[in-house]
Design a protein around this motif. Structure first.
Motif, mmCIF file in Angstrom:
data_model
loop_
_atom_site.group_PDB
_atom_site.id
_atom_site.type_symbol
_atom_site.label_atom_id
_atom_site.label_comp_id
_atom_site.label_asym_id
_atom_site.label_seq_id
_atom_site.Cartn_x
_atom_site.Cartn_y
_atom_site.Cartn_z
ATOM 1 N N ILE A 600 0.867 -1.171 0.000
ATOM 2 C CA ILE A 600 0.000 0.000 0.000
ATOM 3 C C ILE A 600 0.902 1.219 0.000
ATOM 4 C CG2 ILE A 600 -0.144 -0.075 2.532
ATOM 5 C CD1 ILE A 600 -2.891 1.247 2.328
ATOM 6 N N LYS A 601 0.495 2.262 -0.683
ATOM 7 C CA LYS A 601 1.268 3.512 -0.678
ATOM 8 C C LYS A 601 0.319 4.683 -0.820
ATOM 9 C CE LYS A 601 4.939 6.192 -0.909
ATOM 10 N NZ LYS A 601 4.205 7.464 -0.810
ATOM 11 N N ASN A 602 0.518 5.664 0.059
ATOM 12 C CA ASN A 602 -0.301 6.870 -0.015
ATOM 13 C C ASN A 602 -0.103 7.597 -1.337
ATOM 14 O OD1 ASN A 602 2.406 7.472 1.322
ATOM 15 N ND2 ASN A 602 1.740 9.538 0.793
ATOM 16 N N THR A 603 -1.154 8.265 -1.787
ATOM 17 C CA THR A 603 -1.094 9.193 -2.913
ATOM 18 C C THR A 603 -1.446 10.568 -2.369
ATOM 19 O OG1 THR A 603 -1.702 7.507 -4.521
ATOM 20 C CG2 THR A 603 -2.025 9.774 -5.168
ATOM 21 N N GLY A 604 -0.521 11.496 -2.500
ATOM 22 C CA GLY A 604 -0.637 12.780 -1.820
ATOM 23 C C GLY A 604 0.121 12.729 -0.507
ATOM 24 N N ILE A 605 0.723 13.843 -0.132
ATOM 25 C CA ILE A 605 1.509 13.879 1.100
ATOM 26 C C ILE A 605 0.624 13.637 2.315
ATOM 27 C CG2 ILE A 605 2.900 15.343 2.615
ATOM 28 C CD1 ILE A 605 3.971 16.723 0.126
ATOM 29 N N GLY A 606 -0.477 14.384 2.400
ATOM 30 C CA GLY A 606 -1.400 14.224 3.519
ATOM 31 C C GLY A 606 -0.786 14.583 4.856
ATOM 32 N N ASN A 607 -1.227 13.896 5.904
ATOM 33 C CA ASN A 607 -0.735 14.126 7.271
ATOM 34 C C ASN A 607 -0.823 15.592 7.677
ATOM 35 O OD1 ASN A 607 -0.217 11.477 7.918
ATOM 36 N ND2 ASN A 607 1.892 11.536 7.205
ATOM 37 N N GLY A 608 -1.911 16.247 7.254
ATOM 38 C CA GLY A 608 -2.164 17.622 7.669
ATOM 39 C C GLY A 608 -1.603 18.685 6.761
ATOM 40 N N ALA A 609 -0.866 18.311 5.735
ATOM 41 C CA ALA A 609 -0.278 19.296 4.821
ATOM 42 C C ALA A 609 -1.355 19.890 3.910
ATOM 43 C CB ALA A 609 0.809 18.651 3.971
ATOM 44 N N LYS A 610 -1.243 21.189 3.640
ATOM 45 C CA LYS A 610 -2.075 21.797 2.611
ATOM 46 C C LYS A 610 -1.426 21.519 1.264
ATOM 47 C CE LYS A 610 -4.365 25.525 5.116
ATOM 48 N NZ LYS A 610 -4.668 26.984 5.150
ATOM 49 N N GLU A 611 -2.177 20.935 0.353
ATOM 50 C CA GLU A 611 -1.626 20.558 -0.945
ATOM 51 C C GLU A 611 -2.447 21.221 -2.051
ATOM 52 O OE1 GLU A 611 0.028 16.414 -1.090
ATOM 53 O OE2 GLU A 611 -1.497 16.108 0.469
ATOM 54 N N TRP A 612 -1.732 21.497 -3.144
ATOM 55 C CA TRP A 612 -2.350 22.241 -4.229
ATOM 56 C C TRP A 612 -2.162 21.532 -5.574
ATOM 57 C CZ3 TRP A 612 -5.074 26.759 -3.633
ATOM 58 C CH2 TRP A 612 -4.939 27.424 -2.407
ATOM 59 N N GLY A 613 -3.151 21.703 -6.406
ATOM 60 C CA GLY A 613 -2.990 21.512 -7.835
ATOM 61 C C GLY A 613 -3.300 22.851 -8.471
ATOM 62 N N LYS A 614 -2.389 23.359 -9.288
ATOM 63 C CA LYS A 614 -2.589 24.670 -9.907
ATOM 64 C C LYS A 614 -2.285 24.576 -11.389
ATOM 65 C CE LYS A 614 -1.268 27.222 -5.703
ATOM 66 N NZ LYS A 614 -0.394 28.280 -5.134
ATOM 67 N N ALA A 615 -3.123 25.185 -12.189
ATOM 68 C CA ALA A 615 -2.933 25.123 -13.636
ATOM 69 C C ALA A 615 -3.439 26.400 -14.288
ATOM 70 C CB ALA A 615 -3.662 23.921 -14.224
ATOM 71 N N ARG A 616 -2.789 26.765 -15.380
ATOM 72 C CA ARG A 616 -3.233 27.857 -16.229
ATOM 73 C C ARG A 616 -3.189 27.368 -17.673
ATOM 74 N NH1 ARG A 616 -4.018 28.900 -11.781
ATOM 75 N NH2 ARG A 616 -3.520 30.779 -10.566
ATOM 76 N N LEU A 617 -4.304 27.459 -18.356
ATOM 77 C CA LEU A 617 -4.364 27.154 -19.778
ATOM 78 C C LEU A 617 -4.402 28.473 -20.518
ATOM 79 C CD1 LEU A 617 -4.882 24.310 -18.734
ATOM 80 C CD2 LEU A 617 -6.631 24.044 -20.507
#
Length: 892
Positions: A600-617
């Motif tokens: 098993i392996k996590n996807t995303g850091i998690g553990n309370g971290a704020k995570e972002w996906g950012k994109a500009r087209l």
């Protein structure tokens, strides 16, 4: 008039059909001449002067030769052919074959392999797969696992015989095997990596490193170096105008160690030189005199935790962090269990061994901004740290990603970016600084060696009742992300199994060894090796086979992860077991030694971290092109191709419409490309931005009408909880340490002599956005996992790696790889783009456990220390035989 005497310093040869004459420096290699004097870019420098990676291959009088190990003087009178000199039709066929077969990832090694393929097929028009593997033995690929490289060479051979037509796929919808972005250029070596780049007036940099793991710097004397003709500037700690210390989680790592301070490992930087050419810069760095007061070093976690141990790093204690997870009543559960097993498992320090050494290029602009070309895994983190180092605002540093030649976590931390930037500021000229292979190994963080004491128990039917673990990790001299690696090891200590009573503790300890940080698997593969060993022991006590005990304990929706998080969605663990089942029992019926392991392996850091996906087209002024900007790094995993497919799926526009870019045009700081999260979060952001573009098109606009418009999307993930969260801090009243999880089952089959014969991997990938790239990630992970299990290690003697030679470090060659099959299981992930989840790391999580299980079945010996070099499987490999002067008993 008398004839002019020939210049004895010049050598003359034919290069790609043209008469060539050069005057190399004394002792120069042919590779140096080809790249430096002849502007050849298909020959890459991955290990100079070892001649062990194959990236620098050229044909010398028609025979393949590694040019980094060949003196330039030996080229006199020879005919040299590089990939640039191959017939254009053949070049095009090679490129199409590699792209159609998905036979490349980061691409750094591929031009050399492509030229080797051309030579092989010219001599042997119908090579077998075994003959292809043997032919490319001189080449190391760290990304692919060789499966698709051999596919590509086979396709090229069949195409030359008129039996096949390589046809790269242009359909960019989700689920299609869209050709890799710029794959043909990568195959031919025409897409630049940082070290391929030049600028007018460019200087070259070099570093002076510490030879000691711990010593006080008494004096740094640069006078002899400064007097060397061609030297333009020398930087030391005294020249840093800003904050000399930086880091990802804490500022505990100095860009230069100052006089009066201690060096803490053999990768510490004392000075940097800028000169007119690389050879002069390196010669000057060697002339810098440093006086040390050598001090006793703490070289094991046990030594570092003693009360009288020296403090390794002045910014934090030697016990860097402690992470714990406790659920249920462990003592009562152990007491009432039918079967209890215990043991100590040990894993090793491992070198990432990406083919492209670290390199950075800094170019001062007329507007005062410094343009930094970086290969880092988080370009905005690079920008932040470089700006702080220079004492300027972040807007004074424009950062641009140059997709790198492999990383695997090893390019998260700063390497040469700050020193390169400072030299450019000091000189007012462009500066490029590229590390040698030895320098690379000394500087960047490694995989953590872990010592793990595990106790596991089950009832009479083989169902787990309790797991207790005590884990200690050597994180080296600097924090990097070591505390998070041990946090992840602790959080995954129970594997993908249902366990009601848990008592886990993990300690992160600083030593004077080389730093350890992020590497593919991120502590999870180490912990998995231990829990899978426990499962094998319990299976024997209960009388179950390996598949059955794992199926009885495999998690489902409603079960609980080690951290206390309850699985609510996308749990494909049992589906991967079912996919492996026929292969497992078929091998058993055939009398084979078989090992099975789940992961098993996590996807995303998690553990309370704020995570972002950012994109500009951004619709470009030509009205035909849409640039896709995102904040994550392309490092061979195919991210830019996957993001293109996310945009194609939503907009319906052709894949050729989109041009992916990663730079500071927009403030898209998403942090590091880590935690198997770039597709998960970056894909979501691109899809969201694409929906806005699609809506504009649906209003009757054409791309020309939308020229100059930018469609933006920022996705914030802030619903995970830290390991030590109190009940009041839980969001929604529940523990959620990770956004998503990948699951896998792997099978290792040995032959009658105990050698690797076959490997099968079934992986829950959510949705395979690009199945070819997805398979390639898993195949490459298996290759790395087999090295982890059997052959790879980077031991140190007195804090210094005992070897820098690629074959001794132990990454497998093509002939060492078993037949490999990947089975993709798709269990929809509602928080991922189109149901996808990350696959970049989980591919090696179960691998060592599967190999150890197969060896246990073969000879009855359970091996608990990696690498398992005493095994018949390891002894049959062509790599990993370290020849060192020091005694192994002194290694750490």
């Amino acid at each position: 008039m008398a004839d002019t005497a020939p210049d004895p310093t010049r050598i003359r040869f034919t290069l790609n059909g043209a008469e060539t004459s050069v005057s190399p420096r004394e002792g120069a290699s042919l590779l140096e001449v080809l790249r430096g004097s002849c502007d050849i870019r298909s020959t890459k420098d991955g290990c100079s002067p070892q001649g062990q990676c194959g990236c620098c291959l050229a044909l010398v009088d028609g025979k393949p030769k590694v040019t980094c190990a060949l003196k330039a003087s030996r080229a006199e009178g020879r005919a040299i052919t590089t990939l640039e000199g191959v017939d254009e039709g053949e070049r095009e066929l090679l490129a199409r074959s590699f792209v159609a077969a998905a036979g490349l990832q980061c691409g750094f090694c591929i031009p050399g392999i492509a030229l080797r393929a051309h030579a092989l097929v010219t001599a042997n028009p119908a090579p077998t797969r075994a003959e292809i593997a043997k032919a490319i033995d001189g080449h190391l690929c760290r990304c692919t696992g060789y499966v698709k490289i051999i596919d590509a060479v086979d396709l090229y051979a069949r195409a030359r015989r008129g039996e096949a037509e390589p046809a790269p796929i242009d359909d960019g919808r989700v689920g299609q095997r869209l050709r890799r972005y710029r794959g043909q250029e990568m195959t031919l070596g025409t897409r630049d990596y940082v070290d391929d780049m030049t600028r007018p007036g460019m200087l070259h940099g070099a570093l002076k490193l510490s030879p000691h793991p711990r010593a006080r710097v008494v004096r740094v004397d640069t006078r002899k170096a400064a007097a060397l003709p061609g030297v333009v500037a020398i930087a030391t700690a005294a020249d840093v105008p800003g904050n000399r210390w930086y880091g990802l989680l804490m500022n505990d790592w100095p860009g230069f160690v100052a006089v009066g301070e201690e060096v803490r490992c053999v990768g510490d930087v004392l000075a940097a030189v800028a000169a007119e050419d690389r050879a002069t810069a390196r010669a000057a760095a060697a002339l810098i005199e440093v006086e040390f007061e050598v001090l006793p070093a703490a070289l094991t976690p046990q030594a570092a935790l003693r009360e009288d141990a020296p403090q390794v790093n002045p910014t934090h204690p030697n016990l860097l962090s402690r992470c714990a997870f406790v659920r249920g009543d462990i003592e009562a559960a152990l007491a009432r269990s039918e079967h209890v097993v215990s043991g100590t498992w040990q894993t090793q320090r491992i070198e990432h061994l990406y083919l492209e050494p670290e390199s950075a290029l800094a170019v001062p602009r007329e507007d005062g901004v410094l343009h930094l070309y970086t290969q880092g895994q988080g370009i905005f983190d690079d920008r932040r740290q470089v700006a702080s180092f220079l004492g300027v605002e972040t807007e004074q540093v424009f950062v641009e990603l140059v997709p790198n030649g492999g990383a695997f976590g090893g390019k998260e931390d700063m390497s040469v970016q700050s020193q390169t930037a400072l030299l450019a500021r000091m000189t007012g000229r462009p500066v490029k600084l590229t590390l040698s292979r030895e320098e690379s190994i000394r500087i960047h963080p490694k995989r953590h060696p872990l010592t793990m004491e595990f106790t596991a128990a089950c009832d009479a039917s083989g169902r787990l009742t309790a797991v207790r673990a005590r884990i200690v990790g050597d994180t080296g001299a600097y924090a990097s992300v070591g505390s998070k690696v041990l946090e992840r090891a602790a959080g995954h200590a129970c594997g993908p199994y249902r366990v009601a009573n848990v008592d886990i503790e993990a300690l992160t300890v600083s030593t004077n060894n080389p730093p350890c940080g992020a590497m593919r698997g991120f502590g999870v593969n180490q912990a998995n090796f231990a829990i899978e060993g426990c499962m094998d022991l319990l299976a024997r006590k209960v009388g179950l086979d390996g598949w059955e005990i794992r199926m009885r304990n495999a998690v489902e929706i409603g079960d609980t992860f080690t951290t206390g998080q309850v699985y609510e969605k996308s749990v494909g663990m049992k589906k991967t077991l079912e996919a492996i089942k026929p292969h497992f029992y078929r091998a058993l019926r055939a009398g084979k030694a078989v090992g099975i392991s789940c992961g098993i392996k996590n996807t995303g850091i998690g553990n309370g971290a704020k995570e972002w996906g950012k994109a500009r087209l951004a619709v470009e002024p030509d009205g035909e092109t849409v640039s896709i900007y995102n904040g994550y790094t392309e490092m061979g995993q195919g991210l830019l191709t996957v993001l293109t497919q996310c945009a194609v799926e939503v907009t319906g526009l052709p894949a050729t419409t989109f041009v992916p870019k990663v730079d500071a045009t927009y403030q898209l700081d998403c942090g590091q490309t880590t935690g198997s999260r770039a597709t998960l979060f970056g894909g979501r952001a691109v899809a969201d931005a694409a929906r806005k573009l699609r809506a504009a098109l649906d209003e009757g606009n054409t791309l020309s009408d939308l020229a100059g418009q930018v469609f933006a999307a920022d996705v914030l993930i802030d619903d995970t909880t830290p390991p030590d969260a109190s009940k009041d801090e839980l969001k929604g009243g529940k523990i959620k340490t990770h956004t998503s999880f990948g699951f896998a089952t792997q099978l290792c089959v040995l032959d009658g002599e105990g050698k690797l014969e076959r490997f099968v991997a079934a992986h829950d990938v959510g949705r395979a956005i690009n199945p070819a790239l997805c398979e390639g990630q898993i195949e490459g992970s298996i290759h790395m996992g087999l090295g982890f299990a059997l052959s790879e290690e980077l031991p140190c003697h007195e804090g210094m790696p005992v070897t820098f030679r690629l074959r001794e470090i132990g990454a497998l060659r093509a002939r060492d790889m078993p037949e490999t099959e990947v089975i993709l299981v798709e269990e929809h992930e509602p928080e991922g783009p189109f149901g996808a989840k990350g696959v970049g790391e989980i591919g090696l999580v179960p691998t060592a456990g599967a190999v150890a299980g197969a060896l246990l079945a073969f000879d009855g010996e359970q091996r608990r220390t990696l690498p398992m070099k005493d095994s018949p499987a390891a002894k049959a490999l062509s790599v990993g035989k370290i020849r060192a002067k020091s005694d192994r008993a002194s290694w750490s």
